[in-house]
Design an enzyme around this catalytic site. Structure first.
Site, PDB file in Angstrom:
ATOM      1  N   ALA A  33      24.400  50.388  23.013  1.00  0.00           N
ATOM      2  CA  ALA A  33      23.454  50.726  22.012  1.00  0.00           C
ATOM      3  C   ALA A  33      23.704  49.939  20.655  1.00  0.00           C
ATOM      4  O   ALA A  33      22.925  49.684  19.861  1.00  0.00           O
ATOM      5  CB  ALA A  33      23.255  52.282  21.752  1.00  0.00           C
ATOM      6  N   ARG A  45      20.632  79.496  21.470  1.00  0.00           N
ATOM      7  CA  ARG A  45      21.034  80.917  21.566  1.00  0.00           C
ATOM      8  C   ARG A  45      22.134  81.509  22.113  1.00  0.00           C
ATOM      9  O   ARG A  45      22.555  82.359  21.847  1.00  0.00           O
ATOM     10  CB  ARG A  45      19.878  81.664  21.926  1.00  0.00           C
ATOM     11  CG  ARG A  45      18.506  81.465  20.702  1.00  0.00           C
ATOM     12  CD  ARG A  45      18.014  82.847  20.529  1.00  0.00           C
ATOM     13  NE  ARG A  45      16.570  82.378  19.927  1.00  0.00           N
ATOM     14  CZ  ARG A  45      15.399  82.361  20.240  1.00  0.00           C
ATOM     15  NH1 ARG A  45      15.183  82.573  21.740  1.00  0.00           N
ATOM     16  NH2 ARG A  45      14.462  82.099  19.745  1.00  0.00           N
ATOM     17  N   VAL A 130      10.199  62.795  34.434  1.00  0.00           N
ATOM     18  CA  VAL A 130       9.751  62.221  35.807  1.00  0.00           C
ATOM     19  C   VAL A 130      11.101  62.120  36.794  1.00  0.00           C
ATOM     20  O   VAL A 130      11.702  61.226  36.332  1.00  0.00           O
ATOM     21  CB  VAL A 130       8.664  61.341  36.003  1.00  0.00           C
ATOM     22  CG1 VAL A 130       8.328  61.099  37.426  1.00  0.00           C
ATOM     23  CG2 VAL A 130       7.486  61.713  35.329  1.00  0.00           C
ATOM     24  N   ILE A 134      16.057  59.226  38.156  1.00  0.00           N
ATOM     25  CA  ILE A 134      15.728  57.823  38.523  1.00  0.00           C
ATOM     26  C   ILE A 134      14.800  57.167  37.395  1.00  0.00           C
ATOM     27  O   ILE A 134      13.991  57.932  37.057  1.00  0.00           O
ATOM     28  CB  ILE A 134      14.569  58.033  39.745  1.00  0.00           C
ATOM     29  CG1 ILE A 134      15.127  58.915  40.783  1.00  0.00           C
ATOM     30  CG2 ILE A 134      14.096  56.789  40.200  1.00  0.00           C
ATOM     31  CD1 ILE A 134      14.265  59.238  42.023  1.00  0.00           C
ATOM     32  N   ASP A 199       4.462  71.350  38.934  1.00  0.00           N
ATOM     33  CA  ASP A 199       5.385  70.703  38.356  1.00  0.00           C
ATOM     34  C   ASP A 199       5.135  69.197  38.859  1.00  0.00           C
ATOM     35  O   ASP A 199       5.280  68.054  38.175  1.00  0.00           O
ATOM     36  CB  ASP A 199       6.943  71.207  38.805  1.00  0.00           C
ATOM     37  CG  ASP A 199       7.976  70.192  38.208  1.00  0.00           C
ATOM     38  OD1 ASP A 199       8.371  70.264  37.331  1.00  0.00           O
ATOM     39  OD2 ASP A 199       8.501  69.446  39.246  1.00  0.00           O
ATOM     40  N   LYS A 203       4.227  65.631  36.862  1.00  0.00           N
ATOM     41  CA  LYS A 203       4.898  64.283  36.939  1.00  0.00           C
ATOM     42  C   LYS A 203       3.952  63.032  37.328  1.00  0.00           C
ATOM     43  O   LYS A 203       4.064  61.911  36.831  1.00  0.00           O
ATOM     44  CB  LYS A 203       6.126  64.359  37.540  1.00  0.00           C
ATOM     45  CG  LYS A 203       7.080  65.635  37.214  1.00  0.00           C
ATOM     46  CD  LYS A 203       8.150  65.782  38.353  1.00  0.00           C
ATOM     47  CE  LYS A 203       9.174  66.610  37.660  1.00  0.00           C
ATOM     48  NZ  LYS A 203      10.202  67.202  38.786  1.00  0.00           N
TER      49      LYS A 203
HETATM   50  N1  HSE Z   1      12.062  72.114  39.146  1.00  0.00           N
HETATM   51  C1  HSE Z   1      12.117  70.628  38.960  1.00  0.00           C
HETATM   52  C2  HSE Z   1      12.457  70.024  40.421  1.00  0.00           C
HETATM   53  C3  HSE Z   1      13.204  70.013  37.959  1.00  0.00           C
HETATM   54  O1  HSE Z   1      12.733  70.810  41.170  1.00  0.00           O
HETATM   55  O2  HSE Z   1      12.323  68.970  40.616  1.00  0.00           O
HETATM   56  C4  HSE Z   1      13.213  68.660  37.671  1.00  0.00           C
HETATM   57  O3  HSE Z   1      12.049  68.123  37.150  1.00  0.00           O
END
Ligand code: HSE
Length: 434
Positions: A33, A45, A130, A134, A199, A203
Site C-alpha cells: 500500500a 457489541r 461478490v 475471488i 443472495d 451478487k
Molecule cells: N451466504 C453467502 C454464501 C455468504 O453462502 O455464499 C457469502 O456472500
C-alpha cells in the site's frame, strides 16, 4: 508516511477475519500500500473469540467510528439494508472512504450510494460483496476492460452449492446440511436468502452492472431457489450427462439483458459443473478474451477478509489521486451507463429439462411431441423410464434446444391439461456455457 486509519464496524465472521489478516500480514500489506493500514477503532457489541483485538479501542456504537475524525476509511461489515445504509451514507457525508462486503446494500441502494460518493469525492469499494475471496469484480472492472462482455454465469452462493453438493454426494438432507452451513458461518442471517437465490441475485445484479455498464436493478432480477429440487431430478440429470447447479446468469441480447438465478443443468464435463462445497466460480465471456473462469472460496472468515483487505490497499493507494481519474464504481463512467432494459423471464432464452409424469398409455409420447412441435420447440434428447411401482406412472424426461421461455410456459400449460399427464411438469433450465 503516517499509517492510514481504519474503523471496522462489525466484528463477526468477516470483521474478525479482516482484523486478523490486517494484523498478521501488516508488514506485507504496508509494502504493497505504500504505508501502514492500522485499525484505529472497532464497533461491536460482542467480542469475537477468534480475534485478539489487544489495545484497539472498541465501542458499541457504529456511529462513533463514522464520526471519529481520526478515521480515514470505514469498513462496513454489519450487513442488512437499513442501518448499514445509514452508516455508509453518514460515512460518505463525513468525507470518509468506505469498504463494504454488503451485497444486499450495494445491489439495492448502490446507485444512490455511488452518486453520493461521487459528490463527495470518496470511494466505496465492494470487492468482498461478490464471491468472497475471488477478485472477480476487479477482474471484470479492470482486467476485462477491453472487452464487450457477452455473458457471465456463476455459482455465487456458497451455502446453496454446499447443500447441493452434500445432497448429491452423500445423500444428506437439505435441512441437515443447511444447519451445518449456518454453524460454519457461511449462511446469511436469514438463510432463505441463500436457498431462495436472493443472495445470489444480489451478487448477480452487481456483476451484471459492472459487466454491461447498466445501473443496479435488483428488483428486475428473476430468482428461483433450490428448496424444491428433488433427488429424482438430480439423478436423471446425471443420467443425461448433466449436473444441477444453482446458477446466476446474466446475458446481453439485442432485446435486453437477461438477469436470472435458478437451478440449472450444466454438462457434467464443464469445469464449473465440478465446483463443489462452499466454493464459488464465475465464468465471464468477453468478445476479445473468450471464456474465462474465476474460482475460489465464496464465503468464510479469511477468504472474505482477503477481499476486504485488498480493497483497503486499493483505497489507501488512491487516497491522493484525483477523484475524477479513479476506476468508476460500476466500471463504466457514470454518465455513460446504458439503459438497455432487463428482460422479464418470459423473454429469456435457454434450453429446458422437462420431466413429465405420464400415464402408461399408447400415444402419450406422440401427444407430448406434438405439443412441443406446435410451439416450435425442438427436442434434443428424450428418455422414457419404466413405470414406477407405487403409482404406475411413466417418467418422460426430455431436454429441448434453446427456446424463448414463453413458449415453454405455453407448452407446459398444454401438457398439464392432457388427461394422460398426471402431475405438474418439472422444468429446469439448461445452459451449455460454451
Ligand atoms: N451466504 C453467502 C454464501 C455468504 O453462502 O455464499 C457469502 O456472500
Amino acid at each position: 508516511m503516517k499509517p492510514v486509519k481504519v474503523g471496522i464496524c462489525g466484528l463477526g465472521t468477516v470483521g474478525g477475519g479482516t482484523f486478523n489478516v490486517l494484523k498478521r500480514n501488516a508488514e506485507e500489506i504496508a509494502r504493497r500500500a505504500g504505508r501502514g493500514i492500522e485499525v484505529a477503532q472497532i464497533a461491536t457489541r460482542h467480542p469475537n473469540a477468534k480475534c485478539d483485538t489487544g489495545a484497539t479501542p472498541i465501542t458499541a456504537d457504529i456511529f462513533d467510528v463514522v464520526n471519529n475524525p481520526e478515521i480515514d476509511i470505514v469498513v462496513e461489515l454489519i450487513g442488512g439494508y437499513t442501518l448499514a445504509k445509514e452508516l455508509v451514507l453518514k460515512a460518505i457525508d463525513n468525507g470518509k472512504h468506505v469498504v463494504t462486503a454488503n451485497k444486499a446494500l450495494i445491489a439495492v441502494h448502490g446507485n444512490e450510494i455511488f452518486a453520493k460518493a461521487r459528490e463527495k469525492g470518496v470511494i466505496v469499494a465492494f470487492e468482498a460483496s461478490v464471491a468472497g475471496g475471488i477478485p472477480v469484480i476487479k477482474a471484470i472492472r479492470e482486467g476485462l476492460a477491453g472487452n464487450r462482455i457477452n455473458w457471465l454465469a456463476g455459482i455465487i452462493n456458497g451455502t446453496g452449492n454446499f447443500i447441493l453438493t452434500e445432497m448429491r454426494e452423500k445423500g444428506r438432507t437439505f435441512e441437515e446440511v443447511l444447519k451445518e452451513a449456518q454453524e460454519f458461518g457461511y449462511a446469511e442471517a436469514d438463510p432463505t436468502f441463500d436457498v431462495e437465490g436472493i443472495d445470489a441475485a444480489h451478487k448477480l445484479t452487481i456483476l451484471a452492472s459492472i459487466a454491461f455498464g447498466i445501473p443496479l436493478q435488483f428488483d428486475k432480477a428473476y430468482t428461483e431457489g433450490i428448496a424444491r429440487l428433488t433427488t429424482t431430478d438430480v439423478n436423471y440429470a446425471e443420467a443425461l450427462g448433466y449436473r444441477i447447479k444453482h446458477l446466476g446468469v446474466a446475458r446481453r441480447t439485442d432485446a435486453g439483458i437477461e438477469l436470472r438465478v435458478h437451478p440449472t443443468l450444466i454438462p457434467a464435463d464443464r469445469l464449473i459443473a465440478n465446483v463443489n462445497g462452499v466454493m464459488n466460480a464465475v465464468m465471464v465471456n468477453g468478445d476479445a478474451v473468450g471464456s474465462t473462469l474465476y474460482y475460489g472460496a465464496g464465503a468464510g472468515m479469511e477468504p472474505t477478509a482477503s477481499a476486504v483487505v485488498a480493497d483497503l490497499v486499493d483505497v489507501t493507494r488512491a487516497l491522493t489521486t484525483d477523484p475524477n481519474n479513479r476506476v468508476p464504481h460500476l466500471a463504466f463512467q457514470p454518465d455513460s451507463l446504458s439503459d438497455h432494459p432487463i428482460l422479464p423471464i418470459s423473454a429469456c432464452e435457454s434450453a429446458y429439462y422437462l420431466r413429465i409424469q405420464a400415464k402408461d398409455h399408447p400415444g402419450v409420447l406422440a401427444q407430448v411431441a406434438s405439443i412441443l412441435s406446435e410451439r416450435g420447440i425442438n427436442i434434443e434428447s428424450i428418455m422414457q423410464k419404466e413405470a414406477e411401482e407405487q403409482d404406475g406412472l411413466v417418467p418422460v424426461i426430455l431436454v429441448t434446444h434453446r427456446v424463448v421461455e414463453q413458449r415453454i410456459d405455453d407448452a407446459i400449460a398444454a401438457l398439464e391439461k392432457l388427461d394422460d399427464v398426471a402431475d405438474k411438469v418439472v422444468r429446469i433450465r439448461v445452459e451449455q456455457l460454451n
